[in-house]
Design an enzyme around this catalytic site. Structure first.
Site, PDB file in Angstrom:
ATOM      1  N   PRO A   2      21.268  -2.479  -1.460  1.00  7.44           N
ATOM      2  CG  PRO A   2      19.236  -1.046  -1.804  1.00  7.44           C
ATOM      3  CD  PRO A   2      20.779  -1.231  -2.320  1.00  7.44           C
ATOM      4  CD  GLU A   3      22.235  -8.596   0.631  1.00  7.05           C
ATOM      5  OE1 GLU A   3      21.852  -9.761   0.689  1.00  7.05           O
ATOM      6  OE2 GLU A   3      23.310  -7.889   0.984  1.00  7.05           O
ATOM      7  CG  HIS A 107      21.962  13.097  -6.718  1.00  4.20           C
ATOM      8  ND1 HIS A 107      22.843  13.554  -7.693  1.00  4.20           N
ATOM      9  CD2 HIS A 107      22.768  13.781  -5.482  1.00  4.20           C
ATOM     10  CE1 HIS A 107      24.259  13.901  -7.324  1.00  4.20           C
ATOM     11  NE2 HIS A 107      23.958  13.936  -6.005  1.00  4.20           N
ATOM     12  NE  ARG A 126      28.254   4.724  -6.728  1.00  3.52           N
ATOM     13  CZ  ARG A 126      29.148   3.706  -6.219  1.00  3.52           C
ATOM     14  NH1 ARG A 126      28.778   3.279  -5.039  1.00  3.52           N
ATOM     15  NH2 ARG A 126      30.037   2.956  -7.009  1.00  3.52           N
ATOM     16  NE  ARG A 169      28.287 -24.220 -10.715  1.00  3.59           N
ATOM     17  CZ  ARG A 169      27.526 -22.990 -10.715  1.00  3.59           C
ATOM     18  NH1 ARG A 169      26.280 -23.199 -10.547  1.00  3.59           N
ATOM     19  NH2 ARG A 169      28.203 -21.777 -10.534  1.00  3.59           N
TER      20      ARG A 169
END
Ligand SMILES: [Zn+2]
Length: 288
Positions: A2-3, A107, A126, A169
């Site tokens: 997720p962002e 979980h 996980r 950069r």
């Protein structure tokens, strides 16, 4: 993974059911997450009222009545769901977790029981997630949040700021956008979408972009993220909102996951190149 838009969508949903409630008790079924849940965690949050539910980068932050803050990060596969009083172990909706793989109670690692009989449950197959209690006043300097760049939806992120960070950069512009020290909360999906809409190829070196290109990118960030939040985020392999609904932004992705399919703007097949070890989708015609 997720962002920002997925976490912000989740925050808005959970806020409705959790803010104002008191945590009656906490059960730690499996403390071994990315970092071990601290001994004393359950005792420290029991009896505390949840005052607000905030977000910083991809962290959910439950501010408790005594000023402490409970930080939650979902890692790769975690979910935080609100389950009503009559819900069984996995009832109340799947959530984050593979769509083919409904939430498995095995979980469920941390369970917060609220004063109306409902529960907030942290599930994470996980176990790359994080649950951590931070003392009042220490939030901004805590390991995970210290050094994070500005929130992309706040005033601190501007074309001038991005130009400053890009100057000299050699890093690919896509990786610069995904660098949490530069700007918080953007990952692989939204970086690709932002660059498509700004017309800039993902692998270009940040320091070589023109001021106009950087300006377009900076100006595209907030609209893309806001549109995604409005759609409830993106359903990719593992994301669903706290009510089990898939995010609707997947249908609006212009390039992400569309390799070989025609660009909606110019019909050229979308390409996928590896940038910084991540799949990076772009239109070779619309993006320069
Ligand atoms: Zn195109």
């Amino acid at each position: 993974m997720p962002e920002l838009p997925e976490i912000e969508s989740l925050r808005r949903i959970l806020a409705r059911s959790a803010v104002g409630r008191t945590i009656v008790s906490a059960r730690i079924l499996e403390p071994r997450l990315r970092r071990k849940v601290a001994r004393g965690f359950a005792a420290a949050i029991a009896g505390r009222r949840i005052e607000t539910l905030a977000r910083r980068a991809k962290y959910l932050i439950l501010k408790l009545a005594n000023g402490d803050a409970l930080m939650v990060h979902l890692g790769m596969s975690g979910s935080l769901t609100h389950r009503p009083p009559d819900a069984g172990p996995s009832a109340g909706g799947p959530i984050f977790g593979d769509q083919d793989d409904p939430l498995d109670a095995a979980h469920d690692h941390v369970e917060l029981r609220l004063d109306d009989g409902s529960r907030l449950v942290y599930n994470d197959p996980r176990r790359f997630g994080l649950m951590k209690l931070v003392a009042a006043g220490a939030l901004e300097t805590t390991t995970e949040l210290r050094g994070l760049g500005p929130e992309p939806l706040d005033g601190g992120f501007s074309p001038e700021y991005l130009a400053l960070k890009a100057r000299g950069r050699r890093v690919a512009i896509k990786n610069l956008l995904m660098d949490q020290r530069v700007v918080a909360g953007i990952g692989n999906i939204y970086a690709a979408e932002i660059l498509f809409r700004a017309g800039v190829r993902p692998a270009r070196r940040a320091g070589r972009l023109t001021r106009a290109e950087l300006g377009r990118i900076a100006a595209t960030v907030a609209p893309v993220l806001r549109e995604a939040i409005g759609a409830g985020g993106t359903t990719f392999r593992s994301y669903r909102d706290s009510n089990g609904r898939p995010g609707a932004f997947a249908a609006r992705l212009k390039v992400y996951g569309r390799e070989g399919e025609p660009c909606y703007t110019c019909s050229t097949p979308i390409r996928n190149v590896v940038v910084g070890q991540r799949a990076s989708f772009y239109c070779p015609r619309c993006q320069k």
